[in-house]
Design a protein around this motif. Structure first.
Motif, PDB file in Angstrom:
ATOM      1  N   TYR A   7     -40.434 118.958 -47.082  1.00 41.06           N
ATOM      2  CA  TYR A   7     -39.262 118.108 -47.199  1.00 41.06           C
ATOM      3  C   TYR A   7     -38.349 118.119 -45.970  1.00 41.06           C
ATOM      4  N   ASN A   8     -37.704 116.953 -45.789  1.00 44.30           N
ATOM      5  CA  ASN A   8     -36.605 116.785 -44.835  1.00 44.30           C
ATOM      6  C   ASN A   8     -36.977 117.158 -43.399  1.00 44.30           C
ATOM      7  N   GLN A   9     -38.129 116.686 -42.974  1.00 45.86           N
ATOM      8  CA  GLN A   9     -38.591 116.903 -41.610  1.00 45.86           C
ATOM      9  C   GLN A   9     -39.021 115.566 -41.007  1.00 45.86           C
ATOM     10  N   PRO A  10     -38.827 115.391 -39.691  1.00 46.41           N
ATOM     11  CA  PRO A  10     -39.260 114.125 -39.072  1.00 46.41           C
ATOM     12  C   PRO A  10     -40.771 113.976 -38.995  1.00 46.41           C
TER      13      PRO A  10
ATOM     14  N   GLN B 259     -45.460 114.158 -49.082  1.00 43.93           N
ATOM     15  CA  GLN B 259     -44.256 114.062 -49.922  1.00 43.93           C
ATOM     16  C   GLN B 259     -43.111 114.635 -49.087  1.00 43.93           C
ATOM     17  N   HIS B 260     -42.309 113.754 -48.472  1.00 49.13           N
ATOM     18  CA  HIS B 260     -41.337 114.206 -47.485  1.00 49.13           C
ATOM     19  C   HIS B 260     -39.914 114.322 -48.019  1.00 49.13           C
ATOM     20  N   SER B 261     -39.678 113.871 -49.256  1.00 48.18           N
ATOM     21  CA  SER B 261     -38.349 114.003 -49.846  1.00 48.18           C
ATOM     22  C   SER B 261     -38.459 114.093 -51.352  1.00 48.18           C
ATOM     23  N   GLU B 262     -37.518 114.833 -51.953  1.00 44.35           N
ATOM     24  CA  GLU B 262     -37.474 114.926 -53.421  1.00 44.35           C
ATOM     25  C   GLU B 262     -36.149 114.402 -53.971  1.00 44.35           C
ATOM     26  N   THR B 263     -35.367 113.742 -53.105  1.00 41.69           N
ATOM     27  CA  THR B 263     -34.026 113.306 -53.521  1.00 41.69           C
ATOM     28  C   THR B 263     -33.786 111.814 -53.280  1.00 41.69           C
ATOM     29  N   ALA B 264     -34.842 111.027 -53.251  1.00 44.24           N
ATOM     30  CA  ALA B 264     -34.683 109.592 -52.990  1.00 44.24           C
ATOM     31  C   ALA B 264     -34.051 108.888 -54.188  1.00 44.24           C
ATOM     32  N   ARG B 265     -33.366 107.791 -53.884  1.00 44.05           N
ATOM     33  CA  ARG B 265     -32.830 106.918 -54.916  1.00 44.05           C
ATOM     34  C   ARG B 265     -33.560 105.584 -54.837  1.00 44.05           C
ATOM     35  N   VAL B 266     -34.082 105.163 -55.976  1.00 41.52           N
ATOM     36  CA  VAL B 266     -34.852 103.922 -56.022  1.00 41.52           C
ATOM     37  C   VAL B 266     -34.324 103.064 -57.153  1.00 41.52           C
ATOM     38  N   ASN B 267     -34.125 101.785 -56.893  1.00 37.50           N
ATOM     39  CA  ASN B 267     -33.662 100.857 -57.922  1.00 37.50           C
ATOM     40  C   ASN B 267     -34.600 100.904 -59.130  1.00 37.50           C
TER      41      ASN B 267
ATOM     42  N   ASP C   5     -39.280 111.742 -55.967  1.00 36.89           N
ATOM     43  CA  ASP C   5     -40.016 112.135 -54.765  1.00 36.89           C
ATOM     44  C   ASP C   5     -40.462 110.895 -53.999  1.00 36.89           C
ATOM     45  N   PHE C   6     -40.393 110.988 -52.672  1.00 33.11           N
ATOM     46  CA  PHE C   6     -40.778 109.867 -51.812  1.00 33.11           C
ATOM     47  C   PHE C   6     -41.940 110.312 -50.928  1.00 33.11           C
ATOM     48  N   ASP C   7     -42.939 109.434 -50.785  1.00 34.42           N
ATOM     49  CA  ASP C   7     -44.179 109.790 -50.097  1.00 34.42           C
ATOM     50  C   ASP C   7     -44.551 108.758 -49.039  1.00 34.42           C
ATOM     51  N   ALA C   8     -45.338 109.213 -48.066  1.00 34.28           N
ATOM     52  CA  ALA C   8     -45.874 108.322 -47.031  1.00 34.28           C
ATOM     53  C   ALA C   8     -47.381 108.522 -46.942  1.00 34.28           C
ATOM     54  N   PHE C   9     -48.081 107.435 -46.672  1.00 34.34           N
ATOM     55  CA  PHE C   9     -49.536 107.501 -46.483  1.00 34.34           C
ATOM     56  C   PHE C   9     -49.847 107.596 -44.999  1.00 34.34           C
ATOM     57  N   ASN C  10     -50.772 108.482 -44.652  1.00 31.54           N
ATOM     58  CA  ASN C  10     -51.131 108.715 -43.256  1.00 31.54           C
ATOM     59  C   ASN C  10     -52.267 107.774 -42.852  1.00 31.54           C
ATOM     60  N   GLY C  11     -51.904 106.521 -42.533  1.00 36.53           N
ATOM     61  CA  GLY C  11     -52.913 105.543 -42.141  1.00 36.53           C
ATOM     62  C   GLY C  11     -52.402 104.134 -42.304  1.00 36.53           C
ATOM     63  N   ASP C  12     -53.243 103.184 -41.893  1.00 32.44           N
ATOM     64  CA  ASP C  12     -52.859 101.776 -42.005  1.00 32.44           C
ATOM     65  C   ASP C  12     -53.346 101.190 -43.325  1.00 32.44           C
ATOM     66  N   SER C  13     -53.136  99.895 -43.503  1.00 29.73           N
ATOM     67  CA  SER C  13     -53.489  99.250 -44.773  1.00 29.73           C
ATOM     68  C   SER C  13     -54.988  99.278 -45.031  1.00 29.73           C
TER      69      SER C  13
END
Length: 300
Positions: A251-254, A268-276, A283-291
């Protein structure tokens, strides 16, 4: 007999004739060469175009976007441009990654997945969601069925995960998981969430985990994803299960601070995201790659 006198009228002399009246032709009216006051045609056309532009919603949308971008630029002064704050999500997001998602369970309560799908800031939006299905050999997440149905209905790519209990039989946990989840074409691979030892040795944990992975892969035909925290990975999993896709929490790293030789797919880079549409932090996540790489991961 008497002689009759006759009087013959005298002819009028030519000089006595009155000259005939000659009709005089009116001179043709000349066209005025004086320019009319006001704008000529090109100027009127230009004025109309300008007015249409000024009163167009597209124009104000462009101005608003420009103004919003300028405000965001000012706020981001001094921040890492690849890891800046996204104010609507209330977290920093590593913008080098283009495909973003969340993972949810009963802890997020009732979710409005339509609002989740519609939320976007500066091209960041929710493309996928990992949803908790089961835990151990008896627990089914109370919101799993609804989340699994509604997220997919709103165009979000879904994956289901099982919270692994190392002190319990891995094969039986896998069977319980598969009894409660039906995977289809286009879903993300099944996930096993391993982050505790529950009092057993690391070796025994790995033994039961392998039983779980083998059983699920045999039943689904796809290799499951392993989820864990960065410390747990480094302490107990590094050097093991290297053929399985990896999802790391840090968490919380660039950037995900892990050895470059490690092939990871999700972060999973954050556990404190706010989503509508979600009334709790998530938890907020990023995928390591393109579409294209993301599509290749999906069940076929």
């Amino acid at each position: 007999m008497a002689k009759q006198s006759s009087t013959v009228p005298k002819k009028a002399s030519p000089a006595a004739k009155k000259p005939a009246a000659t009709a005089r032709k009116k001179p043709a009216a000349r066209k005025s060469t004086k320019k009319k006051k006001g704008f000529d045609y090109p100027w009127r056309t230009t004025l109309v175009i300008v007015l249409l532009v000024l009163f167009s919603p597209l124009y104000y949308g462009y101005v608003l976007n420009f103004f919003t971008g300028a405000v965001r630029w000012v706020k981001d002064i001094g921040e890492n441009p690849h890891y800046r704050t996204y104010h609507s999500f209330q977290i920093r997001i590593p913008a080098r990654y283009k495909i973003h998602g969340i993972d949810v369970s009963y802890a997020q309560g009732h979710i409005d997945w339509q609002r989740v799908k519609q939320m976007e800031e500066d091209s960041v939006h929710i493309s996928f969601a990992f949803i908790k299905a089961t835990e151990g050999m008896l627990i089914v997440d109370s919101y799993f069925k609804r989340n699994w149905r509604e997220a997919a209905k709103n165009g979000i790519v879904c994956g289901a995960y099982h919270f692994f209990r190392p002190q319990k039989n891995g094969q039986w946990q896998a069977r319980f998981f598969m009894q409660n989840v039906t995977f289809e074409k286009g879903d993300l691979p099944p996930v096993v969430d391993v982050e505790t030892l529950d009092g057993v040795s690391p070796a025994n944990m790995r033994k039961e985990l392998q039983q779980f992975l083998t059983t699920v892969e045999r039943k689904t035909g796809v290799r499951p994803i392993i989820y864990t925290g960065i410390s747990y990975y480094q302490d107990y999993l590094a050097g093991h299960f290297e053929d399985y896709p990896l999802w790391i929490a840090h968490y919380n790293q660039p950037e995900l601070q892990i050895d470059k030789s490690v092939k990871w797919h999700f972060w999973q880079h954050s556990e404190t995201a706010r989503v509508n549409g979600i009334n709790h932090t998530v938890d907020f996540d990023a995928f390591n790659g393109d579409s294209l790489a993301f599509t290749r991961m999906l069940i076929r």
